[in-house]
Design a protein around this motif. Structure first.
Motif, mmCIF file in Angstrom:
data_model
loop_
_atom_site.group_PDB
_atom_site.id
_atom_site.type_symbol
_atom_site.label_atom_id
_atom_site.label_comp_id
_atom_site.label_asym_id
_atom_site.label_seq_id
_atom_site.Cartn_x
_atom_site.Cartn_y
_atom_site.Cartn_z
ATOM 1 N N GLU A 157 0.832 -1.206 0.000
ATOM 2 C CA GLU A 157 0.000 0.000 0.000
ATOM 3 C C GLU A 157 0.872 1.264 0.000
ATOM 4 O O GLU A 157 0.609 2.219 -0.749
ATOM 5 C CB GLU A 157 -0.902 -0.015 1.231
ATOM 6 C CG GLU A 157 -1.722 1.239 1.430
ATOM 7 C CD GLU A 157 -2.451 1.246 2.776
ATOM 8 O OE1 GLU A 157 -2.862 2.339 3.179
ATOM 9 O OE2 GLU A 157 -2.594 0.185 3.415
ATOM 10 N N ASN A 158 1.920 1.271 0.797
ATOM 11 C CA ASN A 158 2.812 2.429 0.857
ATOM 12 C C ASN A 158 3.639 2.579 -0.414
ATOM 13 O O ASN A 158 3.889 3.694 -0.863
ATOM 14 C CB ASN A 158 3.706 2.364 2.088
ATOM 15 C CG ASN A 158 2.986 2.862 3.318
ATOM 16 O OD1 ASN A 158 2.776 4.055 3.476
ATOM 17 N ND2 ASN A 158 2.573 1.947 4.174
ATOM 18 N N LEU A 159 4.057 1.468 -0.999
ATOM 19 C CA LEU A 159 4.764 1.535 -2.282
ATOM 20 C C LEU A 159 3.865 2.163 -3.347
ATOM 21 O O LEU A 159 4.304 3.013 -4.136
ATOM 22 C CB LEU A 159 5.226 0.145 -2.717
ATOM 23 C CG LEU A 159 6.432 -0.432 -1.990
ATOM 24 C CD1 LEU A 159 6.606 -1.909 -2.329
ATOM 25 C CD2 LEU A 159 7.684 0.346 -2.337
ATOM 26 N N ASP A 160 2.600 1.749 -3.374
ATOM 27 C CA ASP A 160 1.645 2.307 -4.337
ATOM 28 C C ASP A 160 1.437 3.801 -4.108
ATOM 29 O O ASP A 160 1.403 4.589 -5.066
ATOM 30 C CB ASP A 160 0.303 1.570 -4.259
ATOM 31 C CG ASP A 160 0.410 0.108 -4.683
ATOM 32 O OD1 ASP A 160 1.394 -0.266 -5.355
ATOM 33 O OD2 ASP A 160 -0.501 -0.669 -4.320
ATOM 34 N N LYS A 161 1.296 4.218 -2.850
ATOM 35 C CA LYS A 161 1.130 5.644 -2.523
ATOM 36 C C LYS A 161 2.342 6.458 -2.961
ATOM 37 O O LYS A 161 2.194 7.552 -3.514
ATOM 38 C CB LYS A 161 0.924 5.836 -1.012
ATOM 39 C CG LYS A 161 -0.447 5.522 -0.511
ATOM 40 C CD LYS A 161 -0.506 5.806 0.996
ATOM 41 C CE LYS A 161 -1.797 5.323 1.594
ATOM 42 N NZ LYS A 161 -1.809 5.484 3.075
ATOM 43 N N THR A 162 3.521 5.933 -2.708
ATOM 44 C CA THR A 162 4.750 6.641 -3.082
ATOM 45 C C THR A 162 4.835 6.785 -4.590
ATOM 46 O O THR A 162 5.166 7.855 -5.097
ATOM 47 C CB THR A 162 5.991 5.907 -2.534
ATOM 48 O OG1 THR A 162 5.924 5.901 -1.103
ATOM 49 C CG2 THR A 162 7.275 6.594 -2.963
ATOM 50 N N GLU A 163 4.523 5.718 -5.307
ATOM 51 C CA GLU A 163 4.560 5.765 -6.775
ATOM 52 C C GLU A 163 3.602 6.810 -7.337
ATOM 53 O O GLU A 163 3.925 7.505 -8.292
ATOM 54 C CB GLU A 163 4.234 4.388 -7.370
ATOM 55 C CG GLU A 163 5.388 3.421 -7.344
ATOM 56 C CD GLU A 163 6.523 3.793 -8.287
ATOM 57 O OE1 GLU A 163 6.286 4.402 -9.344
ATOM 58 O OE2 GLU A 163 7.670 3.468 -7.942
ATOM 59 N N SER A 164 2.425 6.939 -6.735
ATOM 60 C CA SER A 164 1.460 7.913 -7.251
ATOM 61 C C SER A 164 1.797 9.342 -6.839
ATOM 62 O O SER A 164 1.516 10.283 -7.567
ATOM 63 C CB SER A 164 0.030 7.550 -6.829
ATOM 64 O OG SER A 164 -0.115 7.648 -5.436
#
Length: 185
Positions: A87-94
């Protein structure tokens, strides 16, 4: 929590070595793009295990610093662990186009490696020491060997001295702050 693979590291140093903060800051200046707008620090681990607290402790030191302007994901208050990593990886990517992620985690290794800080260009694989399959994290990996691997890893993590994780985290955070301060000058 990952496992230390001795030949795969670009740099290793014991946390009690003389001049450690300066030496690490020099290494960080050479390997971390402090000028990149999307530089993010991932401090992986949990506050529920003394052996796996290196990341959250480091994250707390960095996020409390008034002179460290970069996003830090993973602190004692809000740990970055297996359940929220993707979830945090996805947030960082966006939020950050093509981020440069510095990943910090505790690891297990040989008894003679306890207390060593290990650095490599490339990702670390969180959860390996306890048999978890999680996504690789980071463009630069920082690991601290907190105890021995090979037998009852969960129990080993629970019996690791908090003092070791705390001291190693303090040194990593101070070296990162110094490296950024040297870069800014």
């Amino acid at each position: 929590m990952s496992i230390a693979l001795s030949s795969a590291f670009d740099y290793r140093i014991h946390y009690k070595e003389t001049g450690i903060v300066w030496k690490l800051s020099t290494f960080f200046l050479e390997h971390i793009p402090f000028d990149k707008e999307s530089l993010v620090f991932y401090c992986i681990g949990t506050d529920r295990s003394t052996g796996d607290a290196l990341g959250p402790l480091t994250g707390s030191h960095l996020s409390e610093s008034l002179i460290f302007p970069f996003p830090v994901v993973g602190t004692l208050e809000n740990p970055l662990h297996a359940l929220n990593l993707q979830e945090n990886l996805d947030k960082t990517e966006s939020a950050h186009p093509s981020p440069f992620i510095v990943a910090i985690d505790a690891c297990l290794g040989k008894s003679e490696s306890i207390g060593h800080l290990l650095f490599q260009n490339g990702p670390l694989y969180p959860g390996k020491a306890v048999g978890k399959e999680l996504p690789p994290v980071g463009d630069l990996s920082i690991k601290g060997v907190v105890n021995i691997s090979g037998f009852m890893e969960h129990a080993v993590l629970q019996s690791t001295r908090l003092h070791l994780s705390f001291e190693m985290s303090r040194i990593i955070a101070r070296a990162l702050q110094l490296a950024y301060g040297r870069y800014s000058m």
